[in-house]
Motif scaffolding. Structure first.
Motif, PDB file in Angstrom:
ATOM      1  N   SER A 113      28.791 -41.249  -1.590  1.00 52.39           N
ATOM      2  CA  SER A 113      28.184 -42.395  -0.904  1.00 52.39           C
ATOM      3  C   SER A 113      26.918 -42.799  -1.634  1.00 52.39           C
ATOM      4  N   ILE A 114      26.628 -44.083  -1.628  1.00 54.14           N
ATOM      5  CA  ILE A 114      25.437 -44.597  -2.290  1.00 54.14           C
ATOM      6  C   ILE A 114      24.577 -45.352  -1.283  1.00 54.14           C
ATOM      7  N   LEU A 115      23.271 -45.169  -1.395  1.00 56.62           N
ATOM      8  CA  LEU A 115      22.369 -45.928  -0.531  1.00 56.62           C
ATOM      9  C   LEU A 115      22.362 -47.384  -0.977  1.00 56.62           C
ATOM     10  N   GLU A 116      22.314 -48.296  -0.012  1.00 56.18           N
ATOM     11  CA  GLU A 116      22.368 -49.727  -0.298  1.00 56.18           C
ATOM     12  C   GLU A 116      21.126 -50.424   0.233  1.00 56.18           C
ATOM     13  N   ASN A 117      21.033 -51.720  -0.068  1.00 51.66           N
ATOM     14  CA  ASN A 117      19.977 -52.594   0.474  1.00 51.66           C
ATOM     15  C   ASN A 117      18.565 -52.102   0.156  1.00 51.66           C
ATOM     16  N   SER A 118      18.365 -51.615  -1.077  1.00 54.39           N
ATOM     17  CA  SER A 118      17.035 -51.184  -1.549  1.00 54.39           C
ATOM     18  C   SER A 118      16.473 -49.995  -0.780  1.00 54.39           C
ATOM     19  N   ILE A 119      17.343 -49.202  -0.156  1.00 55.75           N
ATOM     20  CA  ILE A 119      16.905 -47.986   0.512  1.00 55.75           C
ATOM     21  C   ILE A 119      17.031 -46.831  -0.482  1.00 55.75           C
ATOM     22  N   GLN A 120      16.023 -45.950  -0.515  1.00 59.83           N
ATOM     23  CA  GLN A 120      16.011 -44.858  -1.482  1.00 59.83           C
ATOM     24  C   GLN A 120      15.653 -43.529  -0.814  1.00 59.83           C
ATOM     25  N   PHE A 121      16.078 -42.436  -1.461  1.00 57.72           N
ATOM     26  CA  PHE A 121      15.590 -41.118  -1.078  1.00 57.72           C
ATOM     27  C   PHE A 121      14.178 -41.023  -1.651  1.00 57.72           C
ATOM     28  N   ALA A 122      13.189 -41.110  -0.796  1.00 53.06           N
ATOM     29  CA  ALA A 122      11.811 -41.157  -1.280  1.00 53.06           C
ATOM     30  C   ALA A 122      10.848 -40.813  -0.147  1.00 53.06           C
ATOM     31  N   TYR A 123       9.612 -40.494  -0.530  1.00 53.15           N
ATOM     32  CA  TYR A 123       8.555 -40.219   0.447  1.00 53.15           C
ATOM     33  C   TYR A 123       7.222 -40.638  -0.157  1.00 53.15           C
ATOM     34  N   ASN A 124       6.233 -40.838   0.686  1.00 56.30           N
ATOM     35  CA  ASN A 124       4.890 -41.157   0.233  1.00 56.30           C
ATOM     36  C   ASN A 124       4.008 -39.913   0.304  1.00 56.30           C
ATOM     37  N   THR A 125       3.170 -39.737  -0.692  1.00 51.33           N
ATOM     38  CA  THR A 125       2.286 -38.574  -0.760  1.00 51.33           C
ATOM     39  C   THR A 125       1.439 -38.455   0.508  1.00 51.33           C
ATOM     40  N   GLY A 126       1.340 -37.234   1.024  1.00 48.61           N
ATOM     41  CA  GLY A 126       0.506 -36.989   2.197  1.00 48.61           C
ATOM     42  C   GLY A 126       1.276 -36.922   3.500  1.00 48.61           C
ATOM     43  N   ILE A 127       2.554 -37.280   3.454  1.00 47.34           N
ATOM     44  CA  ILE A 127       3.349 -37.249   4.682  1.00 47.34           C
ATOM     45  C   ILE A 127       3.792 -35.810   4.975  1.00 47.34           C
ATOM     46  N   THR A 128       3.978 -35.498   6.242  1.00 46.49           N
ATOM     47  CA  THR A 128       4.469 -34.182   6.652  1.00 46.49           C
ATOM     48  C   THR A 128       5.844 -34.326   7.294  1.00 46.49           C
ATOM     49  N   ASP A 129       6.587 -33.215   7.338  1.00 42.85           N
ATOM     50  CA  ASP A 129       7.909 -33.260   7.957  1.00 42.85           C
ATOM     51  C   ASP A 129       7.800 -33.059   9.462  1.00 42.85           C
ATOM     52  N   ASP A 130       8.938 -32.892  10.132  1.00 48.29           N
ATOM     53  CA  ASP A 130       8.943 -32.767  11.584  1.00 48.29           C
ATOM     54  C   ASP A 130       8.334 -31.454  12.074  1.00 48.29           C
ATOM     55  N   ASN A 131       8.107 -30.511  11.147  1.00 47.94           N
ATOM     56  CA  ASN A 131       7.458 -29.247  11.506  1.00 47.94           C
ATOM     57  C   ASN A 131       5.987 -29.207  11.085  1.00 47.94           C
ATOM     58  N   GLY A 132       5.503 -30.325  10.542  1.00 47.16           N
ATOM     59  CA  GLY A 132       4.101 -30.388  10.132  1.00 47.16           C
ATOM     60  C   GLY A 132       3.821 -29.881   8.735  1.00 47.16           C
ATOM     61  N   ASN A 133       4.870 -29.608   7.961  1.00 48.94           N
ATOM     62  CA  ASN A 133       4.681 -29.127   6.590  1.00 48.94           C
ATOM     63  C   ASN A 133       4.545 -30.289   5.614  1.00 48.94           C
ATOM     64  N   ASN A 134       3.690 -30.129   4.604  1.00 48.19           N
ATOM     65  CA  ASN A 134       3.528 -31.173   3.592  1.00 48.19           C
ATOM     66  C   ASN A 134       4.828 -31.348   2.807  1.00 48.19           C
ATOM     67  N   VAL A 135       5.206 -32.590   2.587  1.00 44.61           N
ATOM     68  CA  VAL A 135       6.454 -32.905   1.893  1.00 44.61           C
ATOM     69  C   VAL A 135       6.198 -32.969   0.388  1.00 44.61           C
ATOM     70  N   THR A 136       7.032 -32.304  -0.382  1.00 42.14           N
ATOM     71  CA  THR A 136       6.905 -32.316  -1.842  1.00 42.14           C
ATOM     72  C   THR A 136       8.170 -32.816  -2.530  1.00 42.14           C
ATOM     73  N   SER A 137       9.214 -33.085  -1.746  1.00 44.59           N
ATOM     74  CA  SER A 137      10.473 -33.575  -2.321  1.00 44.59           C
ATOM     75  C   SER A 137      11.190 -34.443  -1.296  1.00 44.59           C
ATOM     76  N   ALA A 138      11.831 -35.507  -1.778  1.00 44.06           N
ATOM     77  CA  ALA A 138      12.532 -36.413  -0.867  1.00 44.06           C
ATOM     78  C   ALA A 138      13.702 -35.726  -0.188  1.00 44.06           C
ATOM     79  N   VAL A 139      14.336 -34.796  -0.882  1.00 43.57           N
ATOM     80  CA  VAL A 139      15.447 -34.015  -0.328  1.00 43.57           C
ATOM     81  C   VAL A 139      15.242 -32.560  -0.704  1.00 43.57           C
ATOM     82  N   SER A 140      15.207 -31.692   0.279  1.00 42.34           N
ATOM     83  CA  SER A 140      15.030 -30.276  -0.028  1.00 42.34           C
ATOM     84  C   SER A 140      15.667 -29.404   1.042  1.00 42.34           C
ATOM     85  N   PHE A 141      16.554 -28.526   0.589  1.00 41.18           N
ATOM     86  CA  PHE A 141      17.166 -27.498   1.440  1.00 41.18           C
ATOM     87  C   PHE A 141      16.918 -26.163   0.748  1.00 41.18           C
TER      88      PHE A 141
END
Length: 202
Positions: A113-141
């Protein structure tokens, strides 16, 4: 010769037609065009913002439902199902790995599957995840861009998938979307960013 009289009521009273009205004056036309221009200038940006919000909601929901489907397929088929994300091409591969060798072999079900309509796997610096951890990658498991669902519905690792509209990258998190996966249960959740709430994901 006798003059014949026509019956009464045969003639109708003719009413005079109103004189034609004059057209718009030049000033009226200029004012009208100016008003239309102002309304258009206000409406177009608002419509664009609404359209972009609708687009990111649609793409984030697609990722959410695909992860849910991958988990369900793993349980029903009694096979591992891998979902591998490519944050450069903004695509993801869903692969039913029947022999669990990590490769897409002949006869194994897979779909990209491909993202469409100018949507990307991305994040802005300084954002945290739902657990309050600093995000360093758009996708991480667990540090990888891949999650594997097993026959019990559990995930190989907890993790997150962040999505942004291209116009929001480096600008705002207002329309950021997050899809999270919990390792122990394989549960998939869909989150919207809200700067006014604490926590910021709802």
């Amino acid at each position: 010769e006798e003059t014949k009289m026509l019956p009464k009521g045969k003639f109708k009273r003719f009413e005079s037609f109103p004189e034609p009205q004059e057209g718009f004056t030049l000033i009226e036309m200029v004012v009208t065009m100016a008003i239309i221009g102002i309304v258009t200038a206000i409406a177009i940006p608002n419509f664009s913002k609404w359209k972009e919000k609708h687009e990111i909601d649609g793409q984030a929901q697609k990722v959410y439902f695909d992860l849910m489907l991958a988990r369900t397929t793993a349980v029903k088929s009694n096979n591992n199902v891998r979902v591998t994300f490519d944050t450069t091409a903004h695509t993801y591969l869903i692969h039913e790995d029947t022999n669990d060798d990590g490769n897409v072999d002949a006869g194994e079900n897979s779909r990209t599957s491909i993202l469409e309509n100018s949507i990307q796997f991305a994040y802005n610096t300084g954002i945290t995840d739902d657990n309050g951890n600093n995000v360093t990658s758009a996708v991480s498991f667990g540090g990888t861009p891949q999650v594997i669902f097993d026959s019990r519905g559990q995930a190989s690792s907890s993790g997150s998938v962040f999505l942004l509209h291209l116009n929001d990258i480096g600008v705002t998190n207002d329309r950021a979307r997050l899809i999270s996966v919990l390792q122990a249960t394989g549960g998939v959740d869909y989150w919207k960013y809200s700067a006014t709430d604490n926590p910021t994901w709802e």
